[in-house]
Design a protein around this motif. Structure first.
Motif, short mmCIF file in Angstrom:
data_model
loop_
_atom_site.label_atom_id
_atom_site.label_comp_id
_atom_site.label_asym_id
_atom_site.label_seq_id
_atom_site.Cartn_x
_atom_site.Cartn_y
_atom_site.Cartn_z
N SER A 150 0.83 -1.30 -0.36
CA SER A 150 0.11 0.00 0.12
C SER A 150 0.78 1.43 0.08
CB SER A 150 -1.13 -0.02 1.17
OG SER A 150 -1.74 -1.40 1.18
N LYS A 151 2.13 1.17 -0.23
CA LYS A 151 2.98 2.27 -0.09
C LYS A 151 2.77 3.54 -1.29
CE LYS A 151 6.45 0.18 -3.32
NZ LYS A 151 5.55 -1.16 -3.25
N ARG A 152 2.07 3.27 -2.32
CA ARG A 152 1.62 4.30 -2.88
C ARG A 152 0.74 5.20 -2.54
NH1 ARG A 152 1.42 1.75 -9.06
NH2 ARG A 152 3.62 1.25 -9.41
N GLU A 153 -0.31 4.59 -1.42
CA GLU A 153 -1.33 5.51 -0.93
C GLU A 153 -0.54 6.61 -0.15
OE1 GLU A 153 -3.97 3.12 1.13
OE2 GLU A 153 -4.14 1.49 -0.45
N GLU B 258 -1.39 8.24 2.55
CA GLU B 258 -1.25 8.26 4.02
C GLU B 258 -0.54 7.21 4.57
OE1 GLU B 258 -5.06 7.68 5.46
OE2 GLU B 258 -5.82 9.66 5.00
#
Length: 308
Positions: free
Chosen positions: A135-138, A140
């Motif tokens: 999820s590192k592209r999100e 937050e």
């Protein structure tokens, strides 16, 4: 030619960061291609720089220039060539580097050779669980990752080094090949090299991306990268998912045998995770008759085997 690192003192740039460009282009005599009336050229990007090898130089150079001396934070798995290249660049430039590594279970284990090399080059390693890593592209999640890694304010280079700047940097690879080949093959992980290569090629030339990961997602990634860099799809290109050999870092016996045979035929050390797959793809497609007689192929040698 403008200096790629305008804020780095010239003596430092001369000492460690001068690339060999354009990279050599050599013809390889191979009976498997010759009997089909096809020529094979090797674009030796593995000779650009001894530590920032191949497409790593082309993708990192514009990002390093944009960072302007700030610390660099980037992402990769336990055997990431990109992490190693970023760590080496940081050492050569005197810039701090932080590597966010996929897999928090690795934190308590001895470092493998790849991560040990990153650490020796001064990279600070920060291990995260695989769910968070995905999820590192999100925004937050990324903000939390940077804070946890002590990298707030650092310049972020994405996994594999592929972003709009990297794509623009790789267009020069295509320009160097204008007028030399009809079809240019390159092995692809994140798609940045293919996106830039295709945009830099001339009229009548085609780029063939050989996916090294399973999933069938790469064409979408390449188109998204081109849109970010140029506002639209550019060049004549396609992706084949036939030759990943089971997925990233998978080198089954048949692929290993092919690579060893190619090395014996041509005296070229073949990197297994990327280069072996594009060479195998071009060989198989040629033998299947995918290329008309008189076609000139070029294979991008994007990296060199790890030193023993």
């Amino acid at each position: 030619m403008p200096r790629p690192f305008p804020d780095v003192p010239e003596p430092e740039a001369r000492a460690g960061l001068r690339p060999r460009l354009p990279s050599p282009l050599t013809e390889t005599a191979d009976a498997r291609f010759a009997r089909r009336g096809v020529r094979l050229l090797l674009k030796r990007d593995d000779l650009i720089h001894p530590e920032l090898v191949g497409n790593k130089w082309r993708k990192l150079a514009p990002n390093l220039a944009a960072a302007r001396g700030r610390a660099l934070v980037t992402f990769g798995g336990a055997y990431s060539n990109h992490l190693r290249a970023t760590a080496a660049a940081g050492r050569l430039l005197g810039v701090p580097t932080i590597g966010v590594v996929r897999g928090d279970e690795l934190a308590g284990r001895p470092l493998n050779r790849s991560l040990a090399r990153c650490a020796a080059d001064g990279m600070r390693l920060h291990f995260v669980d695989r769910s968070t890593y995905r999820s590192k592209r999100e925004p937050e999640v990324l903000a939390r990752l940077l804070a946890d890694a002590g990298a707030a304010g650092a310049y972020v280079v994405p996994e594999g080094g592929s972003n709009a700047r990297a794509v623009e940097g790789c267009t020069e690879l295509g320009r160097e090949l204008r007028g030399h080949a009809d079809v240019v093959g390159v092995a692809c992980g994140t798609g940045g090299t293919l996106a830039g290569l295709a945009a830099g090629l001339g009229a009548g030339q085609r780029a063939l991306g050989v996916a090294v990961l399973r999933g069938g997602f790469l064409a979408r990634e390449v188109e998204a990268l081109q849109t970010a860099a140029f506002g639209r799809r550019r060049g004549d290109w396609e992706v084949t998912d036939r030759f990943h050999a089971g997925g990233y870092a998978r080198v089954p016996a048949a692929l290993e045998a092919f690579a060893e045979d190619f090395e014996q035929r041509h005296g070229l050390p073949v990197e297994r995770l990327y280069v072996a797959k594009v060479l195998h793809a071009l060989t198989v497609l040629t033998e299947e008759g995918a290329f008309a007689r008189g076609t000139t192929l070029a294979a991008i040698v994007t990296g060199a085997p790890d030193p023993v």
